[in-house]
Design an enzyme around this catalytic site. Structure first.
Site, PDB file in Angstrom:
ATOM      1  N   ARG A  83       0.848  -1.200   0.000  1.00 16.66           N
ATOM      2  CA  ARG A  83       0.000   0.000   0.000  1.00 16.66           C
ATOM      3  C   ARG A  83       0.881   1.246   0.000  1.00 16.66           C
ATOM      4  NH1 ARG A  83      -1.884   0.938   4.316  1.00 16.66           N
ATOM      5  NH2 ARG A  83      -1.241  -0.877   5.519  1.00 16.66           N
ATOM      6  N   TYR A 212      -1.694  -3.401  -6.723  1.00 14.65           N
ATOM      7  CA  TYR A 212      -1.451  -4.075  -5.457  1.00 14.65           C
ATOM      8  C   TYR A 212      -2.714  -4.144  -4.578  1.00 14.65           C
ATOM      9  CZ  TYR A 212      -0.250  -5.162  -0.767  1.00 14.65           C
ATOM     10  OH  TYR A 212      -0.275  -5.745   0.467  1.00 14.65           O
ATOM     11  N   GLY A 214      -4.341  -3.789  -1.364  1.00 14.65           N
ATOM     12  CA  GLY A 214      -5.123  -2.741  -0.720  1.00 14.65           C
ATOM     13  C   GLY A 214      -5.342  -1.510  -1.586  1.00 14.65           C
ATOM     14  N   LYS A 221      -9.723  -2.514   1.882  1.00 17.68           N
ATOM     15  CA  LYS A 221      -9.416  -1.367   2.727  1.00 17.68           C
ATOM     16  C   LYS A 221     -10.206  -0.120   2.284  1.00 17.68           C
ATOM     17  CE  LYS A 221      -6.867  -3.588   5.509  1.00 17.68           C
ATOM     18  NZ  LYS A 221      -5.750  -4.373   5.515  1.00 17.68           N
ATOM     19  N   HIS A 241     -10.502  -2.365  11.755  1.00 16.14           N
ATOM     20  CA  HIS A 241      -9.416  -3.200  11.231  1.00 16.14           C
ATOM     21  C   HIS A 241      -9.189  -4.349  12.219  1.00 16.14           C
ATOM     22  CE1 HIS A 241      -5.005  -3.199   9.550  1.00 16.14           C
ATOM     23  NE2 HIS A 241      -5.771  -4.068   8.937  1.00 16.14           N
ATOM     24  N   SER A 263      -1.314  -3.487  10.267  1.00 14.33           N
ATOM     25  CA  SER A 263      -0.949  -4.362   9.157  1.00 14.33           C
ATOM     26  C   SER A 263       0.326  -5.140   9.485  1.00 14.33           C
ATOM     27  CB  SER A 263      -0.728  -3.527   7.895  1.00 14.33           C
ATOM     28  OG  SER A 263      -1.917  -2.841   7.587  1.00 14.33           O
ATOM     29  N   CYS A 265       0.805  -7.318  11.814  1.00 10.95           N
ATOM     30  CA  CYS A 265       1.079  -7.411  13.249  1.00 10.95           C
ATOM     31  C   CYS A 265       0.314  -8.545  13.921  1.00 10.95           C
ATOM     32  CB  CYS A 265       0.789  -6.082  13.933  1.00 10.95           C
ATOM     33  SG  CYS A 265       1.977  -4.816  13.475  1.00 10.95           S
ATOM     34  N   LYS A 267      -2.930 -10.330  12.950  1.00  8.65           N
ATOM     35  CA  LYS A 267      -4.380 -10.608  12.944  1.00  8.65           C
ATOM     36  C   LYS A 267      -4.696 -11.996  12.389  1.00  8.65           C
ATOM     37  CE  LYS A 267      -5.457  -6.948  10.608  1.00  8.65           C
ATOM     38  NZ  LYS A 267      -4.068  -6.423  10.593  1.00  8.65           N
ATOM     39  N   ASN A 269      -2.859 -14.578  12.066  1.00  9.58           N
ATOM     40  CA  ASN A 269      -2.350 -15.635  12.934  1.00  9.58           C
ATOM     41  C   ASN A 269      -3.197 -15.815  14.185  1.00  9.58           C
ATOM     42  OD1 ASN A 269       0.514 -16.926  12.200  1.00  9.58           O
ATOM     43  ND2 ASN A 269       0.270 -14.931  11.231  1.00  9.58           N
ATOM     44  N   ASP A 290      -9.368  -9.797   9.180  1.00  6.41           N
ATOM     45  CA  ASP A 290      -8.842  -8.457   8.872  1.00  6.41           C
ATOM     46  C   ASP A 290      -9.811  -7.312   9.173  1.00  6.41           C
ATOM     47  OD1 ASP A 290      -6.534  -7.036   7.794  1.00  6.41           O
ATOM     48  OD2 ASP A 290      -7.808  -6.504   6.102  1.00  6.41           O
ATOM     49  N   ARG A 382       2.149 -12.153  -0.437  1.00  6.47           N
ATOM     50  CA  ARG A 382       0.827 -12.487   0.118  1.00  6.47           C
ATOM     51  C   ARG A 382       0.228 -13.712  -0.533  1.00  6.47           C
ATOM     52  NH1 ARG A 382      -1.627  -8.793   4.087  1.00  6.47           N
ATOM     53  NH2 ARG A 382       0.041  -7.298   4.401  1.00  6.47           N
ATOM     54  N   GLY A 507       0.348 -19.789  18.720  1.00  4.82           N
ATOM     55  CA  GLY A 507      -0.621 -20.554  19.520  1.00  4.82           C
ATOM     56  C   GLY A 507      -0.550 -20.244  21.012  1.00  4.82           C
TER      57      GLY A 507
HETATM   58  P1  GTP Z   1      -2.224  -7.854   7.509  1.00  2.33           P
HETATM   59  O1  GTP Z   1      -2.758  -8.942   6.657  1.00  2.33           O
HETATM   60  O2  GTP Z   1      -1.215  -6.997   6.848  1.00  2.33           O
HETATM   61  O3  GTP Z   1      -3.295  -7.038   8.116  1.00  2.33           O
HETATM   62  O4  GTP Z   1      -1.368  -8.574   8.679  1.00  2.33           O
HETATM   63  P2  GTP Z   1      -1.879  -9.379   9.965  1.00  2.33           P
HETATM   64  O5  GTP Z   1      -2.200  -8.417  11.047  1.00  2.33           O
HETATM   65  O6  GTP Z   1      -2.929 -10.338   9.585  1.00  2.33           O
HETATM   66  O7  GTP Z   1      -0.547 -10.140  10.418  1.00  2.33           O
HETATM   67  P3  GTP Z   1      -0.173 -11.681  10.251  1.00  2.33           P
HETATM   68  O8  GTP Z   1      -0.976 -12.553  11.166  1.00  2.33           O
HETATM   69  O9  GTP Z   1      -0.153 -12.046   8.831  1.00  2.33           O
HETATM   70  O10 GTP Z   1       1.317 -11.659  10.813  1.00  2.33           O
HETATM   71  C1  GTP Z   1       2.304 -10.809  10.231  1.00  2.33           C
HETATM   72  C2  GTP Z   1       3.683 -11.351  10.545  1.00  2.33           C
HETATM   73  O11 GTP Z   1       3.877 -11.424  11.951  1.00  2.33           O
HETATM   74  C3  GTP Z   1       3.897 -12.755  10.010  1.00  2.33           C
HETATM   75  O12 GTP Z   1       5.206 -12.863   9.555  1.00  2.33           O
HETATM   76  C4  GTP Z   1       3.681 -13.630  11.219  1.00  2.33           C
HETATM   77  O13 GTP Z   1       4.401 -14.850  11.130  1.00  2.33           O
HETATM   78  C5  GTP Z   1       4.171 -12.749  12.358  1.00  2.33           C
HETATM   79  N1  GTP Z   1       3.431 -13.023  13.618  1.00  2.33           N
HETATM   80  C6  GTP Z   1       2.102 -13.170  13.764  1.00  2.33           C
HETATM   81  N2  GTP Z   1       1.774 -13.452  15.049  1.00  2.33           N
HETATM   82  C7  GTP Z   1       2.930 -13.463  15.741  1.00  2.33           C
HETATM   83  C8  GTP Z   1       3.257 -13.695  17.120  1.00  2.33           C
HETATM   84  O14 GTP Z   1       2.409 -13.955  17.973  1.00  2.33           O
HETATM   85  N3  GTP Z   1       4.582 -13.606  17.462  1.00  2.33           N
HETATM   86  C9  GTP Z   1       5.550 -13.326  16.528  1.00  2.33           C
HETATM   87  N4  GTP Z   1       6.804 -13.265  16.948  1.00  2.33           N
HETATM   88  N5  GTP Z   1       5.275 -13.111  15.218  1.00  2.33           N
HETATM   89  C10 GTP Z   1       3.992 -13.178  14.833  1.00  2.33           C
HETATM   90  C1  SPV Z   2      -2.849  -4.479   5.122  1.00  3.97           C
HETATM   91  O1  SPV Z   2      -1.891  -3.844   4.690  1.00  3.97           O
HETATM   92  O2  SPV Z   2      -3.414  -4.198   6.198  1.00  3.97           O
HETATM   93  C2  SPV Z   2      -3.380  -5.631   4.376  1.00  3.97           C
HETATM   94  C3  SPV Z   2      -2.943  -5.800   3.021  1.00  3.97           C
HETATM   95  O3  SPV Z   2      -4.208  -6.378   4.863  1.00  3.97           O
HETATM   96  S1  SPV Z   2      -3.810  -4.724   1.993  1.00  3.97           S
HETATM   97  O4  SPV Z   2      -5.078  -5.341   1.615  1.00  3.97           O
HETATM   98  O5  SPV Z   2      -2.992  -4.526   0.827  1.00  3.97           O
HETATM   99  O6  SPV Z   2      -4.077  -3.479   2.646  1.00  3.97           O
HETATM  100 MN    MN Z   3      -3.819 -10.513   7.672  1.00  2.00          MN
END
Ligand code: GTP
Ligand code: SPV
Ligand code: MN
Length: 598
Positions: A83, A212, A214, A221, A241, A263, A265, A267, A269, A290, A382, A507
């Protein structure tokens, strides 16, 4: 070759009689002058046809039918991988309405400026008309959008991410003009001619110069957060979000939780986590990963709906141990963007299971070996996967009313200062915790990564109006809730002196969620600090965690000296939002300063 242009763009085959929709599509076709207009119906036949076309044109690379059936790889332009917040605008009639948190352009100026770029931009190309629905079919809360695009990649991704085609046209009906008007053109992907403009007062989005996620998948978004947050303020609800998860406790009782993390951080997972063996009585299910649309139900509780139909997830770091459910989501029928490819037609990214393969093709299409100096997959690579691939998809994922929420969690990526978990004293203090949240920037947006910035409620890049007014809107929600859910702040990313994460995360975050839900149920106490309520020693289940009590303490402790610095940094946000910052938020800050400095 295109015949007569007028004939080519005539819409006798449009699958709708809605005059408002037809007139708008015609107007946009006059502007962009495509050779053809194709209305998408969301069918399997259409998917096959467009996929073949994309493969023929080199937009998609087929992956191994044995290893990744139905999966494709897309390599984006290297200057179009995330983005672009500096090129994203909220074009309200007054600059004040968009707030100091948004880039602003006068709508007239924006329509004129982008109109020039759109003029003739689809000459020689096909304009796809994508009718889509954000939210479950039949839900009174769902919103219809129409995206016009020249990108097959966008069509195929929107097909996964939204409920696309006939269902959206049926929802709109033959007369309504209540649909989001999205116009998108990739143009030549020149960042100098890249703009993502939102016109919330016209329910319109114009996006040009980027393919791309977003920036280009306008339902996500752009509509479901920026435009929807604006509508939510007018209509008395919230577009956030936030992931939505279900948690069944060992007694078989089901709870639902929303969590806002910026983003990349955590979510996706958190929404798909697998509880560790020590907490095996718990079962997690995913509603969304998301975005969450929150409303006050007839019962006075807060209810959440996931407007999406798929996941656009971060690839790096995803593996069978950290997120087996995401790995299952991408086993079939997924589109990968900017990941690396193996010799045998599979995908790879940094942090996947096992050793890096000896030879790969990197995300740019170049040969790669483990000795290479650059990552094989782009850090913001992604996967796009259908929600229905998720083995732990919650049974309510299509429910029109959504799910009742027991707790709200905010969280950022912070190497220091912010403890593993704390609970707010009350709703207003919880809004304050969300509002003042800081997080390190990530690869999800163009710009330097790893810099702490204020990202209120993880909505800095996504709030479609003035952020001070947004806090006010959050505060006002409380009075309409019979049972305001308790609000928490978490941080999975605190680091020790060795630069390693103090908390194992993934987990193991179930342990924190278990405490959150016990607090929400009133079944566990807490200890009061000047900043908020934290687990008492022994309250956080650490059985089988493999951390020493000292390590747990480091992850959970609060250092008032660090918070002194944090408060100064929060002060910058308050100055920026001065004009509209609610008194309650200002007072929370004063109270906190008084508590810390006494
Ligand atoms: P967007 O799709 O951009 O909104 O991201 P998201 O908030 O869904 O984050 P996502 O769960 O994809 O995690 C982003 C990165 O952080 C990945 O590389 C994960 O492996 C890592 N990550 C997620 N949860 C944890 C955690 O609890 N600890 C650590 N150390 N890393 C994490
Ligand atoms: C984010 O950046 O928060 C995403 C990817 O989830 S995007 O849809 O490109 O914004
Ligand atoms: Mn995500």
């Amino acid at each position: 070759m295109p015949e007569n242009r007028a004939a080519a763009t005539k819409q006798s085959d449009a699958p709708t009689n809605n005059p408002k929709l037809l007139a708008w599509v015609e107007e946009m076709a006059k502007l962009t002058q495509p050779d053809r207009i194709v209305w998408c119906d969301g069918s399997e036949e259409e998917k096959q046809r467009l996929t073949k076309d994309a493969v023929d044109k080199g937009i998609l690379i087929p992956l191994s039918p044995e290893k990744r059936p139905g999966c494709y790889l897309h390599r984006s332009d290297p200057n179009d991988v995330a983005r672009t917040e500096h090129l994203t605008f909220v074009c309200t009639r007054t600059k004040e309405a968009s707030g100091p948190n948004n880039n602003w352009m006068d709508p007239k100026e924006a329509y004129a400026k982008l109109g020039k770029l759109f003029e003739g931009s689809m000459k020689g190309r096909t304009m796809y008309v994508i009718p889509y629905l954000m939210g479950p079919a039949g839900s009174p809360f769902s919103k219809v959008g129409i995206e016009l695009t020249d990108s097959i990649y966008v069509v195929l991704n929107m097909r996964i991410m939204t409920r696309m085609g006939r269902v959206a046209l049926d929802t709109l009906g033959d007369t309504s003009g209540d649909f989001n008007r999205g116009l998108h053109c990739t143009l030549d992907l020149d960042p100098e001619k890249r703009f993502i403009c939102h016109f919330p007062e016209d329910n319109t989005i114009w996006s040009i110069g980027s393919g791309y996620g977003g920036n280009a998948l306008l339902g996500k978004k752009c509509l479901a957060l920026r435009i929807a947050s604006f509508l939510g303020r007018e209509e008395g609800w919230l577009a956030e979000h936030m992931l939505i998860l279900g948690a069944e406790d060992p007694q078989g009782k089901k709870h639902y939780v929303v969590a806002a993390f910026p983003s990349a951080c955590g979510k996706t997972n958190f929404a798909m986590m697998v509880p560790p063996p020590a907490l095996k009585g718990w079962k997690i299910t995913t509603i969304g990963d998301d975005i969450s649309w929150l409303r006050i139900g007839k019962d006075g509780r807060l209810w959440a709906v996931n407007p999406e139909n798929g996941y656009f997830g971060v690839a790096p770091g995803t593996n069978k141990k950290t997120n087996p459910n995401a790995m299952a989501c991408v086993e079939r029928d997924a589109i990968f963007t900017n990941v690396a490819m193996t010799k045998d037609g599979d995908v790879w990214w940094e942090g996947m299971d096992g050793q890096p393969p000896a030879e790969l093709t990197d995300w740019r299409g170049n040969p790669w070996t483990p000795e290479s100096k650059t990552p094989a997959a782009h850090p913001n690579s992604r996967f796009t996967a259908p929600m229905r691939n998720n083995p732990i998809l919650d049974e309510t994922a299509d429910d029109s009313e959504g799910v009742p929420i027991s707790a709200i969690i905010f969280g950022g990526r912070r190497a220091t200062t912010v403890p593993l978990v704390m609970q707010s004293f009350n709703w207003a203090h919880g809004v304050y915790l969300g509002a003042t949240m800081g997080s390190e920037t990530t690869a999800a947006a163009v710009g330097q990564a790893g810099v702490v910035r204020r990202d209120p409620m993880a909505m800095l890049p996504f709030c479609g109006y003035d952020m001070g007014d947004y806090f006010g809107h959050w505060l006002k929600i409380q009075a309409r809730l019979a049972e305001p859910p308790p609000i928490f702040l978490v941080n999975w990313f605190r680091k020790g002196p060795d630069g390693k994460f103090l908390w194992p995360g993934f987990g193991e975050n179930m342990r924190v969620l278990a405490w959150v839900l016990a607090r929400a149920a009133g079944s566990v106490g807490a200890s009061e600090t000047p900043l908020g309520l934290v687990p008492r020693p022994g309250d956080l289940d650490t059985e089988g965690l493999g951390l020493t009590p000292e390590q747990v303490k480091q992850a959970t402790s609060i250092d008032l000296a660090e918070w002194g610095t944090e408060l100064e940094s929060q002060g910058e946000l308050f100055t920026k939002l001065e004009r509209t910052l609610p008194a309650a938020i200002r007072l929370e800050r004063e109270l906190l300063i008084a508590r810390i400095k006494n």
